[in-house]
Design an enzyme around this catalytic site. Structure first.
Site, PDB file in Angstrom:
ATOM      1  N   THR A 127       0.821  -1.205   0.000  1.00 43.54           N
ATOM      2  CA  THR A 127       0.000   0.000   0.000  1.00 43.54           C
ATOM      3  C   THR A 127       0.856   1.256   0.000  1.00 43.54           C
ATOM      4  OG1 THR A 127      -1.493   1.286   1.422  1.00 43.54           O
ATOM      5  CG2 THR A 127      -0.110  -0.310   2.527  1.00 43.54           C
ATOM      6  N   ASP A 128       0.284   2.340  -0.537  1.00 47.88           N
ATOM      7  CA  ASP A 128       1.004   3.622  -0.491  1.00 47.88           C
ATOM      8  C   ASP A 128       1.148   4.139   0.943  1.00 47.88           C
ATOM      9  OD1 ASP A 128      -1.651   4.367  -0.040  1.00 47.88           O
ATOM     10  OD2 ASP A 128      -1.738   5.858  -1.639  1.00 47.88           O
ATOM     11  N   GLU A 129       0.351   3.590   1.873  1.00 47.17           N
ATOM     12  CA  GLU A 129       0.415   4.101   3.260  1.00 47.17           C
ATOM     13  C   GLU A 129       1.759   3.832   3.912  1.00 47.17           C
ATOM     14  OE1 GLU A 129      -2.887   3.584   5.853  1.00 47.17           O
ATOM     15  OE2 GLU A 129      -4.341   3.746   4.236  1.00 47.17           O
ATOM     16  N   TYR A 154      -1.530  -0.237  11.186  1.00 44.31           N
ATOM     17  CA  TYR A 154      -1.752  -0.946   9.916  1.00 44.31           C
ATOM     18  C   TYR A 154      -0.581  -0.724   8.964  1.00 44.31           C
ATOM     19  CZ  TYR A 154      -3.214  -1.403   5.049  1.00 44.31           C
ATOM     20  OH  TYR A 154      -3.254  -1.716   3.703  1.00 44.31           O
ATOM     21  N   LYS A 158       2.283  -3.295   7.377  1.00 44.03           N
ATOM     22  CA  LYS A 158       2.495  -3.513   5.941  1.00 44.03           C
ATOM     23  C   LYS A 158       3.948  -3.185   5.562  1.00 44.03           C
ATOM     24  CE  LYS A 158      -0.108  -4.516   3.118  1.00 44.03           C
ATOM     25  NZ  LYS A 158      -0.583  -5.839   2.592  1.00 44.03           N
TER      26      LYS A 158
HETATM   27  P1  NAD Z   1      -9.995  -6.899   2.789  1.00 47.34           P
HETATM   28  O1  NAD Z   1      -9.943  -6.594   4.247  1.00 47.34           O
HETATM   29  O2  NAD Z   1     -11.220  -6.580   2.018  1.00 47.34           O
HETATM   30  O3  NAD Z   1      -9.697  -8.448   2.559  1.00 47.34           O
HETATM   31  C1  NAD Z   1      -8.720  -9.127   3.262  1.00 47.34           C
HETATM   32  C2  NAD Z   1      -8.934 -10.616   3.048  1.00 47.34           C
HETATM   33  O4  NAD Z   1      -7.876 -11.328   3.739  1.00 47.34           O
HETATM   34  C3  NAD Z   1     -10.252 -11.137   3.632  1.00 47.34           C
HETATM   35  O5  NAD Z   1     -10.888 -11.988   2.712  1.00 47.34           O
HETATM   36  C4  NAD Z   1      -9.813 -11.925   4.880  1.00 47.34           C
HETATM   37  O6  NAD Z   1     -10.678 -12.993   5.185  1.00 47.34           O
HETATM   38  C5  NAD Z   1      -8.441 -12.397   4.459  1.00 47.34           C
HETATM   39  N1  NAD Z   1      -7.576 -12.705   5.624  1.00 47.34           N
HETATM   40  C6  NAD Z   1      -7.370 -11.926   6.714  1.00 47.34           C
HETATM   41  N2  NAD Z   1      -6.550 -12.546   7.576  1.00 47.34           N
HETATM   42  C7  NAD Z   1      -6.208 -13.741   7.008  1.00 47.34           C
HETATM   43  C8  NAD Z   1      -5.380 -14.815   7.404  1.00 47.34           C
HETATM   44  N3  NAD Z   1      -4.733 -14.821   8.586  1.00 47.34           N
HETATM   45  N4  NAD Z   1      -5.239 -15.872   6.569  1.00 47.34           N
HETATM   46  C9  NAD Z   1      -5.899 -15.909   5.381  1.00 47.34           C
HETATM   47  N5  NAD Z   1      -6.716 -14.906   4.960  1.00 47.34           N
HETATM   48  C10 NAD Z   1      -6.860 -13.843   5.766  1.00 47.34           C
HETATM   49  O7  NAD Z   1      -8.724  -6.171   2.174  1.00 47.34           O
HETATM   50  P2  NAD Z   1      -8.548  -5.431   0.779  1.00 47.34           P
HETATM   51  O8  NAD Z   1      -9.013  -4.045   0.908  1.00 47.34           O
HETATM   52  O9  NAD Z   1      -9.076  -6.298  -0.279  1.00 47.34           O
HETATM   53  O10 NAD Z   1      -6.956  -5.381   0.690  1.00 47.34           O
HETATM   54  C11 NAD Z   1      -6.240  -6.494   0.156  1.00 47.34           C
HETATM   55  C12 NAD Z   1      -4.763  -6.180   0.192  1.00 47.34           C
HETATM   56  O11 NAD Z   1      -4.488  -5.006  -0.555  1.00 47.34           O
HETATM   57  C13 NAD Z   1      -4.220  -5.924   1.598  1.00 47.34           C
HETATM   58  O12 NAD Z   1      -2.943  -6.516   1.684  1.00 47.34           O
HETATM   59  C14 NAD Z   1      -4.117  -4.416   1.675  1.00 47.34           C
HETATM   60  O13 NAD Z   1      -3.085  -4.036   2.555  1.00 47.34           O
HETATM   61  C15 NAD Z   1      -3.800  -4.059   0.248  1.00 47.34           C
HETATM   62  N6  NAD Z   1      -4.245  -2.747  -0.216  1.00 47.34           N
HETATM   63  C16 NAD Z   1      -5.531  -2.345  -0.036  1.00 47.34           C
HETATM   64  C17 NAD Z   1      -5.958  -1.118  -0.553  1.00 47.34           C
HETATM   65  C18 NAD Z   1      -7.383  -0.638  -0.408  1.00 47.34           C
HETATM   66  O14 NAD Z   1      -7.681   0.492  -0.774  1.00 47.34           O
HETATM   67  N7  NAD Z   1      -8.313  -1.450   0.086  1.00 47.34           N
HETATM   68  C19 NAD Z   1      -5.051  -0.296  -1.233  1.00 47.34           C
HETATM   69  C20 NAD Z   1      -3.728  -0.745  -1.364  1.00 47.34           C
HETATM   70  C21 NAD Z   1      -3.354  -1.966  -0.880  1.00 47.34           C
HETATM   71  O1  DAU Z   2      -4.083   4.080   0.621  1.00 46.92           O
HETATM   72  C1  DAU Z   2      -4.334   2.714   0.588  1.00 46.92           C
HETATM   73  C2  DAU Z   2      -5.130   2.313   1.805  1.00 46.92           C
HETATM   74  O2  DAU Z   2      -6.446   2.809   1.613  1.00 46.92           O
HETATM   75  C3  DAU Z   2      -5.146   0.803   2.041  1.00 46.92           C
HETATM   76  O3  DAU Z   2      -3.838   0.374   2.319  1.00 46.92           O
HETATM   77  C4  DAU Z   2      -6.078   0.445   3.192  1.00 46.92           C
HETATM   78  O4  DAU Z   2      -6.163  -0.961   3.322  1.00 46.92           O
HETATM   79  C5  DAU Z   2      -7.447   1.019   2.906  1.00 46.92           C
HETATM   80  O5  DAU Z   2      -8.309   0.759   3.988  1.00 46.92           O
HETATM   81  C6  DAU Z   2      -7.367   2.524   2.646  1.00 46.92           C
HETATM   82  O6  DAU Z   2      -6.986   3.217   3.844  1.00 46.92           O
HETATM   83  P1  DAU Z   2      -7.661   4.615   4.275  1.00 46.92           P
HETATM   84  O7  DAU Z   2      -7.495   4.768   5.726  1.00 46.92           O
HETATM   85  O8  DAU Z   2      -7.213   5.716   3.392  1.00 46.92           O
HETATM   86  O9  DAU Z   2      -9.188   4.266   3.877  1.00 46.92           O
HETATM   87  P2  DAU Z   2     -10.568   4.570   4.642  1.00 46.92           P
HETATM   88  O10 DAU Z   2     -11.667   4.239   3.679  1.00 46.92           O
HETATM   89  O11 DAU Z   2     -10.612   3.982   5.988  1.00 46.92           O
HETATM   90  O12 DAU Z   2     -10.518   6.160   4.800  1.00 46.92           O
HETATM   91  C7  DAU Z   2     -10.414   7.009   3.665  1.00 46.92           C
HETATM   92  C8  DAU Z   2     -10.404   8.432   4.167  1.00 46.92           C
HETATM   93  O13 DAU Z   2     -11.702   8.728   4.714  1.00 46.92           O
HETATM   94  C9  DAU Z   2      -9.417   8.676   5.305  1.00 46.92           C
HETATM   95  O14 DAU Z   2      -8.867   9.987   5.176  1.00 46.92           O
HETATM   96  C10 DAU Z   2     -10.264   8.596   6.574  1.00 46.92           C
HETATM   97  C11 DAU Z   2     -11.617   9.099   6.105  1.00 46.92           C
HETATM   98  N1  DAU Z   2     -12.788   8.520   6.792  1.00 46.92           N
HETATM   99  C12 DAU Z   2     -12.891   7.170   6.864  1.00 46.92           C
HETATM  100  C13 DAU Z   2     -13.956   6.578   7.505  1.00 46.92           C
HETATM  101  C14 DAU Z   2     -14.064   5.083   7.618  1.00 46.92           C
HETATM  102  C15 DAU Z   2     -13.767   9.341   7.298  1.00 46.92           C
HETATM  103  O15 DAU Z   2     -13.675  10.582   7.191  1.00 46.92           O
HETATM  104  N2  DAU Z   2     -14.833   8.777   7.934  1.00 46.92           N
HETATM  105  C16 DAU Z   2     -14.950   7.422   8.073  1.00 46.92           C
HETATM  106  O16 DAU Z   2     -15.963   6.972   8.685  1.00 46.92           O
END
Ligand code: NAD
Ligand code: DAU
Length: 340
Positions: A127-129, A154, A158
Site C-alpha cells: 500500500t502507499d500508506e 496498519y 504492511k
Molecule cells: P480486505 O480486508 O477486504 O480483505 C482481506 C482478506 O484477507 C479477507 O478476505 C480476509 O478474510 C483475508 N484474511 C485476513 N486474515 C487472514 C489470514 N490470517 N489468513 C488468510 N486470509 C486472511 O482487504 P482489501 O481491501 O481487499 O486489501 C487487500 C490487500 O491489498 C491488503 O494486503 C491491503 O493491505 C492491500 N491494499 C488495499 C488497498 C485498499 O484500498 N483497500 C489499497 C492498497 C493496498
Molecule cells: O491508501 C491505501 C489504503 O487505503 C489501504 O492500504 C487500506 O487498506 C485502505 O483501507 C485505505 O486506507 P484509508 O485509511 O485511506 O481508507 P478509509 O476508507 O478507511 O478512509 C479514507 C479516508 O476517509 C481517510 O482519510 C479517513 C476518512 N474517513 C474514513 C472513515 C471510515 C472518514 O472521514 N470517515 C470514516 O468513517
C-alpha cells in the site's frame, strides 16, 4: 500442465476482484483462492465462478505454518499473489496485535513456503500508506524511492512485511515484486471503508461521519485497474522491483462524500463532521510512471468509476445490507458511538 496461481485473501475486496479477473481471463491457469474468511471475507461474491474448473477455494490461515507448509508441498504452486491482510486503519488503532500476526508473521510464513518450493514469482500487494503522508503541495508524489515512514499500526505492519519480502529477495534471491497501490474502490468494497460506508449509509438515510474537517486527500483507483496492474507485474515485472499503482485521482474526503450524496439525490445535511482519526495521514498521491513504463494505463477516471460503483451498490443491496446487519453493527458501535 496448467500453471497454478495461489491468491491469498481472495475472499476479500481486492483479492476477490482479482480472483474473478484471473479466472475469467486465464482459463489456462488454475486459480487457488486461500482465505481464512475473517469478518472481511465472504464467498458469496464468487457465485458466478465457483463452479469453474479453474477455480479452487482453500480455507486456511496464512500464519498457520504447518498448514501453509503442507499446502505448498502438496500443490506445488507456480505463482503467489499475496493480498491476505488485516486492512482497516481504524481497526488497527483499536487492536494492533492481529495486524502484526497476520500482516507480518503471515507474510513471513508464506515467504518461507515459497522459498522452499522454488516458486516462479511472489507478488506482494502492499500500500502507499507505507510511505507515510504528504503535505497538501499538489506537485509532490510518492515514488518507489520515497522512504518508508508508516504512521498507523496498519501501515507499520504492511511496511514491515514489505521489508521482509525485500529481505527474501536480497538474501535468498526469492523472485519477488512489491506493488504499492493507492486507495481502491469498486464492487464488493467492505462497508467499513469511506466510499461503501457513505453509499450504504446515504441509501439508508443515515448520517455520514467525516473525520476532522474533511480536507484529507486520498488518490482513488478503481479496483479493476488495480487488478490489471497486478496481472502486468506478475507477468512482466522485473524481479526484485517495487511498482507504485495509482491513477492521479486525488480528492478530499468531503468531495468524495458530496459526490456520492449528490449522485444519489440526497441532502448534504447527512454529513456529520466527527472527531478525527488518531494519526490521520493528510494526503496520499502516487506517481505511477514506473508502472506506466511497463505498459499499464488505468481505464477509469474517478467520475466514471464512482458512477459505476454507486450503481453497483444500488444493484447489489442484498450483499451489503446482509453485511451491515450482522457483527458489523458491534464494530460500528465501538468505532463511532463516541463520535456521533
Ligand atoms: P480486505 O480486508 O477486504 O480483505 C482481506 C482478506 O484477507 C479477507 O478476505 C480476509 O478474510 C483475508 N484474511 C485476513 N486474515 C487472514 C489470514 N490470517 N489468513 C488468510 N486470509 C486472511 O482487504 P482489501 O481491501 O481487499 O486489501 C487487500 C490487500 O491489498 C491488503 O494486503 C491491503 O493491505 C492491500 N491494499 C488495499 C488497498 C485498499 O484500498 N483497500 C489499497 C492498497 C493496498
Ligand atoms: O491508501 C491505501 C489504503 O487505503 C489501504 O492500504 C487500506 O487498506 C485502505 O483501507 C485505505 O486506507 P484509508 O485509511 O485511506 O481508507 P478509509 O476508507 O478507511 O478512509 C479514507 C479516508 O476517509 C481517510 O482519510 C479517513 C476518512 N474517513 C474514513 C472513515 C471510515 C472518514 O472521514 N470517515 C470514516 O468513517
Amino acid at each position: 500442465m496448467k500453471k497454478k496461481i495461489l491468491v491469498t485473501g481472495g475472499a476479500g475486496f481486492i483479492g476477490g476482484n482479482f480472483v474473478q479477473f484471473m479466472v475469467n481471463k486465464y482459463p489456462e491457469y488454475e486459480i487457488f483462492n486461500l482465505d481464512l474468511l475473517t469478518y472481511a471475507g465472504d464467498l458469496t461474491k464468487h457465485k458466478d465462478i465457483e463452479l469453474e474448473s479453474n477455480y479452487h477455494f482453500i480455507k486456511a490461515d496464512i500464519s498457520d505454518r504447518k498448514r501453509i507448509t503442507d499446502l505448498f508441498e502438496q500443490e506445488k504452486f507456480d505463482y503467489v499473489v499475496h493480498f491476505a491482510a488485516e486492512s482497516h486503519v481504524d481497526r488497527s488503532i483499536i487492536n494492533p496485535e492481529i495486524f502484526v500476526i497476520t500482516n507480518i508473521l503471515g507474510t513471513q510464513v508464506l515467504l518461507d513456503a515459497a522459498k522452499a518450493n522454488n516458486i516462479t514469482k511472489f507478488v506482494h500487494v502492499s500500500t502507499d500508506e507505507v510511505y507515510g503522508e504528504l503535505d497538501f503541495d499538489p506537485t509532490t508524489f510518492f515514488t518507489e524511492n520515497t522512504p518508508l515512514q508508516p504512521n498507523s499500526p496498519y501501515s507499520a505492519s504492511k511496511a514491515s512485511s514489505d521489508f521482509m519480502v525485500r529481505a527474501y529477495y536480497e538474501t535468498f534471491k526469492l523472485p519477488v515484486n512489491i506493488t504499492r497501490c493507492s486507495n481502491n474502490y469498486g464492487p464488493f468494497h467492505f462497508p467499513e471503508k469511506l466510499i461503501p460506508l457513505t453509499i450504504s449509509r446515504v441509501l439508508n438515510n443515515q448520517k455520514v461521519p467525516i473525520y476532522g474537517n474533511g480536507k484529507n486527500i486520498r488518490d482513488w483507483l478503481h479496483v479493476l485497474d488495480h487488478c490489471a496492474a497486478i496481472d502486468l507485474v506478475l507477468h512482466k515485472g522485473v524481479v526484485g522491483e517495487v511498482y507504485n499503482v495509482g491513477g492521479h485521482n486525488e480528492r478530499t474526503n468531503l468531495e468524495v462524500v458530496k459526490t456520492i450524496i449528490n449522485t444519489l439525490g440526497k441532502s448534504e445535511d447527512l454529513i456529520e463532521f466527527v472527531e478525527d482519526r488518531l494519526g490521520h495521514d493528510k494526503r496520499y498521491a502516487i506517481d505511477p510512471t514506473k508502472l506506466e513504463n511497463l505498459g499499464w494505463k488505468p481505464t477509469y477516471t474517478f467520475e466514471t468509476g464512482i458512477a459505476q460503483t454507486i450503481q453497483w451498490y444500488l444493484d447489489n443491496q442484498e450483499w451489503w445490507q446482509q453485511i451491515i446487519s450482522g457483527e458489523y453493527q458491534e464494530y460500528f458501535e465501538m468505532q463511532y458511538s463516541k463520535k456521533f
